[in-house]
Design an enzyme around this catalytic site. Structure first.
Site, PDB file in Angstrom:
ATOM      1  NE  ARG A 165      -6.266  -8.889   4.775  1.00  0.00           N
ATOM      2  CZ  ARG A 165      -6.732  -8.108   3.800  1.00  0.00           C
ATOM      3  NH1 ARG A 165      -6.390  -8.316   2.557  1.00  0.00           N
ATOM      4  NH2 ARG A 165      -7.572  -7.143   4.064  1.00  0.00           N
ATOM      5  CG  ASP A 191      -4.682  -5.239  -2.888  1.00  0.00           C
ATOM      6  OD1 ASP A 191      -5.886  -5.191  -2.554  1.00  0.00           O
ATOM      7  OD2 ASP A 191      -3.797  -4.590  -2.301  1.00  0.00           O
ATOM      8  CE  LYS A 197      -3.741  -2.519   0.465  1.00  0.00           C
ATOM      9  NZ  LYS A 197      -4.605  -2.751  -0.703  1.00  0.00           N
TER      10      LYS A 197
HETATM   11  P1  GTP Z   1      -8.484  -6.391   0.270  1.00  0.00           P
HETATM   12  O1  GTP Z   1      -7.594  -7.549   0.003  1.00  0.00           O
HETATM   13  O2  GTP Z   1      -8.584  -6.010   1.715  1.00  0.00           O
HETATM   14  O3  GTP Z   1      -8.204  -5.179  -0.577  1.00  0.00           O
HETATM   15  O4  GTP Z   1      -9.999  -6.869  -0.045  1.00  0.00           O
HETATM   16  P2  GTP Z   1     -10.637  -7.608  -1.319  1.00  0.00           P
HETATM   17  O5  GTP Z   1     -11.372  -6.580  -2.133  1.00  0.00           O
HETATM   18  O6  GTP Z   1      -9.671  -8.476  -2.007  1.00  0.00           O
HETATM   19  O7  GTP Z   1     -11.771  -8.497  -0.656  1.00  0.00           O
HETATM   20  P3  GTP Z   1     -12.042 -10.073  -0.742  1.00  0.00           P
HETATM   21  O8  GTP Z   1     -12.165 -10.583  -2.149  1.00  0.00           O
HETATM   22  O9  GTP Z   1     -11.068 -10.758   0.100  1.00  0.00           O
HETATM   23  O10 GTP Z   1     -13.499 -10.177  -0.114  1.00  0.00           O
HETATM   24  C1  GTP Z   1     -13.704 -10.049   1.234  1.00  0.00           C
HETATM   25  C2  GTP Z   1     -15.102 -10.324   1.674  1.00  0.00           C
HETATM   26  O11 GTP Z   1     -16.077 -10.107   0.676  1.00  0.00           O
HETATM   27  C3  GTP Z   1     -15.265 -11.749   2.146  1.00  0.00           C
HETATM   28  O12 GTP Z   1     -16.009 -11.736   3.326  1.00  0.00           O
HETATM   29  C4  GTP Z   1     -16.041 -12.391   1.017  1.00  0.00           C
HETATM   30  O13 GTP Z   1     -16.773 -13.491   1.453  1.00  0.00           O
HETATM   31  C5  GTP Z   1     -16.915 -11.252   0.547  1.00  0.00           C
HETATM   32  N1  GTP Z   1     -17.315 -11.376  -0.858  1.00  0.00           N
HETATM   33  C6  GTP Z   1     -16.489 -11.421  -1.932  1.00  0.00           C
HETATM   34  N2  GTP Z   1     -17.197 -11.548  -3.074  1.00  0.00           N
HETATM   35  C7  GTP Z   1     -18.498 -11.554  -2.700  1.00  0.00           C
HETATM   36  C8  GTP Z   1     -19.725 -11.643  -3.436  1.00  0.00           C
HETATM   37  O14 GTP Z   1     -19.759 -11.732  -4.658  1.00  0.00           O
HETATM   38  N3  GTP Z   1     -20.865 -11.606  -2.699  1.00  0.00           N
HETATM   39  C9  GTP Z   1     -20.870 -11.503  -1.343  1.00  0.00           C
HETATM   40  N4  GTP Z   1     -22.018 -11.468  -0.707  1.00  0.00           N
HETATM   41  N5  GTP Z   1     -19.736 -11.437  -0.623  1.00  0.00           N
HETATM   42  C10 GTP Z   1     -18.568 -11.451  -1.298  1.00  0.00           C
HETATM   43 MN    MN Z   2      -7.655  -8.944  -1.522  1.00  0.00          MN
HETATM   44 MN    MN Z   3      -6.396  -4.028  -0.766  1.00  0.00          MN
END
Ligand code: GTP
Ligand code: MN
Ligand code: MN
Length: 604
Positions: free
Chosen positions: A387, A294, A227
């Site tokens: 993580r 990311d 970041k």
């Molecule tokens: P960072 O790594 O912190 O930047 O976050 P990220 O955007 O990569 O988030 P990530 O894909 O890890 O998603 C985190 C949360 O979102 C988890 O609790 C997942 O279960 C939820 N999530 C991801 N995709 C979906 C979706 O399509 N629907 C729902 N309801 N929840 C989702």
């Molecule tokens: Mn992520």
């Molecule tokens: Mn992120």
């Protein structure tokens, strides 16, 4: 101790004079027991991880090869936005959305924290490169740290060691990243598994291309290539050089007939980037491959298209909710081993577990707080922001071109947030400027990825609120200018998505995860001009039969509710957008003001 007597300091495998001078200066200030120049070798990895196991920071997993469980101090589990500073010379350059302090004052304060802060510890010097090593102008950095956890994690997350150092020559530019956990050891003092300090500073000095981090060992605060460099510092460089450094995944979508589109998507932390990046489409014949989960650096190519590169080398993904049903490709990646798991639960047979890992938990676990857990316990076993850290290259659906220094041409950009109401499943922007407006007004409920209250709706422009290294108004202008200077026909189309809209009784209206492929399909059909759309006040949305719903058992009423553009809800949104724009002040681009007026007009 004088620097000359610090073992290892003079064993520098480089002739780069300003790097050598800086390392010596930091060693003199922080007084480590010894200095190690990291070479990124397998032998170094073994030595480090053995040491981490011995000190109790790591537990070697028996069920996953070359993988480790790690629990942080319970106070050091997420990014600390209130302790994150942009120390530009002028406060006006940091803008209203960042914490600012005069760089000289900040250096005075932090220098006192760093004085002697590495006593009794090893100071590691990690040369690294963000993005492909073969880039025309490789983006170099050096992290100095007193944390073995950071060294091990950086080796997964970035291209480190000798290969990176070979690119430094005697005078290459690099970003100086200084990190200390702030926990010096007195002679004979027993170390703790997760050293850190109550006082924390995550400081960017954008004009000097420098990062100083103190007091935290947590990923976003301590793995400074991520970041701090690739978003906060890089966004400043990008503005000056005419490119974009964004909080975006990059994926490759192949249609059944073989046509390829590359898509980038920005969602706030813990809002679905990693999940979408590794999507296993539910619709037959469609294929997703991943290039990044990311961060995306995007520059115009000679052909006038916008090309994206992922600066990272690993995934630092949210563990809870990652399972065979939601993200099988992440599971397959983790099963290959070579991973570090932080703040998840540990099973009795030496494996990891977290909420959503499998249908049912084992009968007994050790929680992330190192406490025993049974089925009768009602505590979470894993921290919500726990993580995994794992190499991109071992993901089974990593696209071969992920390491191409030229990047991949982006056809579509998605912005999305976590909104229980108002924002429909998908909207296509009217044009680039309108798309920038959608991004600039993006809003989301806060998550566990940063410390603070969870579930509060806040504006998170382009999912970059915690990561813009300069004034948010200038950042919006940079996005608008990026579109102005380009050939409109070659610009990516901008879409706005929301997987998180809920019914009155609190259910998610859209099943999400692998079903999100249906939304991607609609988006590329719009790019290819093969599907019509409905003109709504907020942009183009799918017609009644626009989305491919074949084989989906979600009730039609839920789909319609997920897609609905409710004029009353949007009218209620207007004052919130006005309030947000007011916080940006004079630097809000007139183009965005015009977009808001146009939206108001369309709503009446
Ligand atoms: P960072 O790594 O912190 O930047 O976050 P990220 O955007 O990569 O988030 P990530 O894909 O890890 O998603 C985190 C949360 O979102 C988890 O609790 C997942 O279960 C939820 N999530 C991801 N995709 C979906 C979706 O399509 N629907 C729902 N309801 N929840 C989702
Ligand atoms: Mn992520
Ligand atoms: Mn992120």
């Amino acid at each position: 101790m004088t620097a000359a007597s610090i073992p290892g300091l003079d064993h520098a495998p480089t002739m780069h004079s300003s790097l050598l001078a800086w390392v010596r200066q930091v060693a003199e200030l922080t007084t480590p027991q010894n200095v190690v120049w990291c070479d990124g070798s397998n032998e170094e990895w073994r030595t480090l991880t053995d040491r981490l196991v011995k000190t109790g920071t790591f537990v070697r997993l028996r069920q996953k090869p070359n993988s480790f469980w790690c629990a942080s101090d319970p106070s050091d589990v997420a990014r600390v936005e209130d302790r994150t500073f942009i120390c530009s010379t002028y406060e006006a350059d940091a803008g209203p959305t960042n914490n600012w302090m005069d760089p000289i004052d900040m250096k005075v304060i932090m220098t006192e924290h760093y004085r002697g802060s590495m006593a009794g510890r090893t100071m590691y010097v990690i040369p690294f490169c963000m993005g492909p090593l073969t880039a025309e102008k490789p983006m170099l950095g050096v992290e100095i740290t007193d944390s073995e956890y950071v060294v091990a994690s950086m080796r997964i997350m970035t291209r480190t060691g000798s290969e990176a150092l070979a690119l430094f020559g005697e005078d290459a530019e690099f970003v100086r990243c200084l990190h200390s956990v702030g926990a010096p050891l007195k002679p004979g003092q027993q170390d703790v598994p997760w050293p850190c300090d109550q006082t924390k500073y995550i400081t960017q000095f954008p004009e000097e291309r420098m990062v100083w981090s103190y007091g935290s060992g947590y990923g976003g605060n301590a793995l400074l290539g991520k970041k701090c460099y690739s978003l906060r510092i890089a966004s400043v460089i990008a503005r000056a050089e005419g490119w974009l450094a964004e909080h975006m995944l990059i994926l490759k979508l192949t249609a059944p007939e073989g046509k390829v589109h590359y898509v980038a998507a920005a969602f706030p932390s813990s809002c679905g980037k990693t999940n979408l990046a590794m999507l296993e489409p539910s619709i037959p014949g469609w294929q997703v491959e991943t290039l990044g989960d990311d961060i995306a650096w995007m520059r115009f190519g000679e052909d006038g298209r916008l090309y994206a590169v992922n600066p990272e080398n690993g995934f630092f993904g949210v563990a809870p909710g990652t399972g065979w049903r939601t993200n099988p490709n992440a599971m397959r990646t983790l099963y290959k081993g070579n991973s570090i798991f932080t703040n998840v639960a540990l099973t009795d047979d030496g494996d990891v577990w977290w909420e959503g890992y499998s249908e049912a938990p084992p009968n007994h676990l050790t929680t992330w707080k190192r406490e025993p857990w049974t089925l009768a316990s009602d505590e979470l076993t894993a921290h919500p922001n726990s993580r995994y850290c794992t190499p991109i290259a071992q993901c089974p659906i990593t696209a071969p071109e992920w390491d191409d220094p030229n990047g991949v041409p982006i056809s579509a950009i998605l912005f999305g947030g976590r909104r229980a109401t108002t924002v429909p499943l998908v909207v296509e922007s009217r044009d680039w400027q309108h798309g920038v407006f959608l991004g600039a007004t993006l809003s989301s409920e806060t998550t566990a990825a940063a410390t603070g209250t969870v579930g509060v709706v806040r504006r998170d422009p382009m999912a970059m609120l915690p990561f813009i290294g300069y004034h948010a108004g200038d950042y919006f202008q940079h996005w608008i200018d990026t579109g102005k200077h380009a050939d409109a026909a070659k610009l990516p189309k901008i879409f706005y998505v929301n997987w998180f809209r809920r019914s009155a009784d609190g259910r998610f209206l859209w099943p999400g995860f692998s079903e999100n492929a249906r939304v991607l399909k609609w988006a590329v059909e719009r790019l290819d001009g093969t599907t019509p759309a409905v003109d709504t006040p907020i942009g183009w949305t799918p017609t009644t039969d626009g989305l491919d719903l074949n084989g989906l058992d979600t009730p039609r009423a839920d789909i319609d509710a997920a897609l609905a553009v409710d004029v009353r809800e949007w009218t209620a949104e207007i004052p919130r957008i006005e309030e947000w724009f007011a916080t940006i002040g004079d630097k809000l681009p007139t183009a965005l003001h015009d977009e808001l007026e146009a939206l108001k007009h369309r709503l009446t």
